[in-house]
Design an enzyme around this catalytic site. Structure first.
Site, PDB file in Angstrom:
ATOM      1  N   GLY A 170      20.093  -3.791  30.728  1.00 52.07           N
ATOM      2  CA  GLY A 170      20.453  -5.717  31.725  1.00 52.07           C
ATOM      3  C   GLY A 170      21.675  -4.607  32.902  1.00 52.07           C
ATOM      4  CB  THR A 229      22.004  -4.366  25.503  1.00 56.34           C
ATOM      5  OG1 THR A 229      20.440  -3.706  25.505  1.00 56.34           O
ATOM      6  CG2 THR A 229      21.507  -4.651  26.880  1.00 56.34           C
ATOM      7  CG  HIS A 238      26.140  -0.181  27.975  1.00 58.34           C
ATOM      8  ND1 HIS A 238      26.552   0.811  27.293  1.00 58.34           N
ATOM      9  CD2 HIS A 238      26.230  -0.220  29.122  1.00 58.34           C
ATOM     10  CE1 HIS A 238      26.756   2.151  28.589  1.00 58.34           C
ATOM     11  NE2 HIS A 238      26.522   0.962  29.575  1.00 58.34           N
ATOM     12  CD  GLU A 239      24.978  -3.359  30.545  1.00 57.85           C
ATOM     13  OE1 GLU A 239      26.121  -3.548  31.720  1.00 57.85           O
ATOM     14  OE2 GLU A 239      24.195  -2.913  30.557  1.00 57.85           O
ATOM     15  CG  HIS A 252      29.573  -1.388  32.398  1.00 59.71           C
ATOM     16  ND1 HIS A 252      30.193   0.377  32.312  1.00 59.71           N
ATOM     17  CD2 HIS A 252      27.570  -0.872  32.285  1.00 59.71           C
ATOM     18  CE1 HIS A 252      29.312   1.001  31.817  1.00 59.71           C
ATOM     19  NE2 HIS A 252      28.180   0.202  31.978  1.00 59.71           N
ATOM     20  CD1 TRP A 258      27.137  10.772  32.615  1.00 59.38           C
ATOM     21  CD2 TRP A 258      27.224   9.161  31.078  1.00 59.38           C
ATOM     22  NE1 TRP A 258      26.269   9.885  32.856  1.00 59.38           N
ATOM     23  CE2 TRP A 258      26.085   8.647  32.162  1.00 59.38           C
ATOM     24  CE3 TRP A 258      27.017   8.683  29.974  1.00 59.38           C
ATOM     25  CZ2 TRP A 258      25.906   7.490  31.927  1.00 59.38           C
ATOM     26  CZ3 TRP A 258      26.691   7.706  29.557  1.00 59.38           C
ATOM     27  CH2 TRP A 258      25.873   7.014  30.470  1.00 59.38           C
ATOM     28  CB  VAL A 282      38.906   6.844  28.636  1.00 59.94           C
ATOM     29  CG1 VAL A 282      39.663   6.462  27.811  1.00 59.94           C
ATOM     30  CG2 VAL A 282      38.840   4.586  29.150  1.00 59.94           C
ATOM     31  CD  GLN A 287      28.557  12.445  26.700  1.00 60.86           C
ATOM     32  OE1 GLN A 287      29.736  11.803  25.130  1.00 60.86           O
ATOM     33  NE2 GLN A 287      27.517  11.386  26.730  1.00 60.86           N
ATOM     34  CG  ASP A 313      20.798  -1.803  20.016  1.00 60.10           C
ATOM     35  OD1 ASP A 313      21.092  -1.183  21.178  1.00 60.10           O
ATOM     36  OD2 ASP A 313      20.761  -3.054  20.560  1.00 60.10           O
TER      37      ASP A 313
END
Length: 439
Positions: A212, A253, A256-257, A260, A268, A281, A287, A321
């Protein structure tokens, strides 16, 4: 982890994509586009997409710089307010700035663009994804109780996702890339709905092992939203009869997207393992790079061993996941900022009734509440009722035009169905939003 802020062009363009999940060397060679993909590894594959956006739109970097500046002001103001023990301000411009109160409702339009029957995923699989988004962003996911070093930092974002519509579009295209053609009906895809009112999610057969990709706040409205591989859309745990690619079959997924889409970066910092990148943040540890699979507890990089190691269970890492299950408090603040007054996605908060003005919130109200045929407005002393604009929205943000304001302080609500609503009352300078129940 937050480091010195760079311009969006440097931070995003040089690092490649902060948006997409793909897989390089990651699809079994025998797998073809017309069967369920076998994804072996989650990875980033949208650098060319971001570079193309920046090259095609010279104003994008400037807009993203402005969004980042607003975000940092909001985060700083919120931290200061929490230290004082007071309310959380938005905007940080002083005076009667807006407050983000309540939950922001995000209506979701799912565009199912399919070539085969397997790609035409069911309503049940789609709803399972909406359910996962609500659980993950509201910190209601069952796996939040897993023991891990950063459990005290886990936080919820003030958002609620509702499924507004499912649009199904048969297409001759067998496999899609990151060129945004799936978002364009003239290219065989399906056009986005109004990006100021809806979160657009596209489900399709992404090629090249992609899971994705998303568009950050500030991009073109016509391409705003999230594109996902159809077999990574939804949760096998919630809808077992769907079409899924393990181990990306629990709906993360999309989590996560959409992170964004709400202005979160990869945890990281997309620095190629140099330990110098930043996700902007403050409470995420430095990382060294992305994590895959399910790392062992205590896995560390850079100098984070003493603080608990990598936050690989964060939704903005690349683990499987079942091994990602938290946002941090700092990430929640960052996501909240985009909905605050002046934020890139503040239109969702306005429609939800989640933004109000401190100057008027205590002086304007409606009664009776609950009400039936009509309600009256309690306005400031000597206020001219005719100057006020009054609108009513349902809990999904749709305006209820059957409610009529007479310009004299009375709102006719007889035609409204029973239920909960938000009444927005504005004099052109300040706005109050009141929750209202129609009996």
């Amino acid at each position: 982890m937050k480091k010195t802020y760079l311009s969006a062009l440097v931070l995003l363009g040089s690092a490649g994509s902060l948006m997409a999940q793909g897989v390089a060397n990651r699809v079994a060679p025998s797998v073809k586009d017309d069967v369920t993909p076998v994804i072996l590894r989650r990875s980033c594959a949208a650098q060319d997409v971001l570079q193309a956006q920046l090259a095609a739109d010279p104003g994008l970097a400037r807009r993203m710089d402005a969004i980042e500046a607003q975000t940092q002001r909001f985060v700083a103001a919120r931290a200061a307010a929490q230290l004082r023990g007071g309310n959380t301000p938005g905007g940080s411009t002083g005076g009667t700035t807006a407050l983000l109160s309540g939950t922001v409702t995000i209506p979701v339009v799912v565009h199912v663009v399919y070539n085969t029957a397997a790609e035409n995923i069911s309503d049940g699989q789609i709803q399972s994804q909406i359910d996962v988004l609500n659980e993950d962003f509201q910190k209601l996911n069952a796996d939040r109780s897993n023991p891990y070093p950063y459990s005290g930092l886990a936080a919820a974002a003030p958002v609620r996702f509702t499924l507004a519509s499912v649009v199904r579009k048969a297409s001759k295209t067998r496999s899609w890339s990151t060129n945004d053609a799936v978002k364009n009906s003239k290219r065989g895809g399906d056009d986005a709905w109004d990006a100021t009112k809806y979160l657009n999610l596209w489900s399709c057969n992404l090629g090249n092992g992609l899971l994705g990709y998303a568009q950050f706040p500030g991009g073109a409205p016509a391409t705003d939203g999230v594109v996902m591989l159809y077999s990574a859309f939804g949760s096998r745990a919630k809808w077992p009869t769907g079409t899924y690619s393990s181990p990306y079959d629990l709906g993360r997924t999309a989590t996560h997207e959409v992170g964004h889409w709400m202005n979160l970066r990869h945890i990281w910092g997309d620095d190629g393992g140099a330990c110098t990148g930043s996700d902007q943040v403050g409470d995420t540890p430095n990382q060294g790079g992305e994590n895959y699979g399910c790392p062992a507890a205590g896995k560390s990089s850079c100098t984070n061993a003493s603080t608990g190691g990598d936050m690989f269970m964060n939704y903005m890492d690349y683990t499987d996941d079942r091994c990602m299950f938290m946002f941090s408090k700092g990430q929640a603040d960052r996501m909240t900022a985009v909905f605050d007054a002046g934020g890139a996605r503040s239109s969702f908060a306005t429609a939800s009734g989640a933004l109000r003005q401190t100057a008027t919130a205590s002086t304007i109200s409606v009664f009776p509440n609950p009400g039936r045929e009509a309600v009256s407005l309690t306005l400031p002393a000597n206020a001219d009722a005719a100057r006020y604009s009054v609108r009513v929205y349902d809990m999904s943000g749709h305006e209820m035009r059957q409610a009529r304001y007479d310009g004299q302080g009375q709102l006719q609500t007889e035609a409204l169905p029973k239920g909960l609503y938000y009444i927005s009352i504005s004099d052109g300078a300040n706005t109050s939003r009141q929750r209202f129940e129609k009996e």
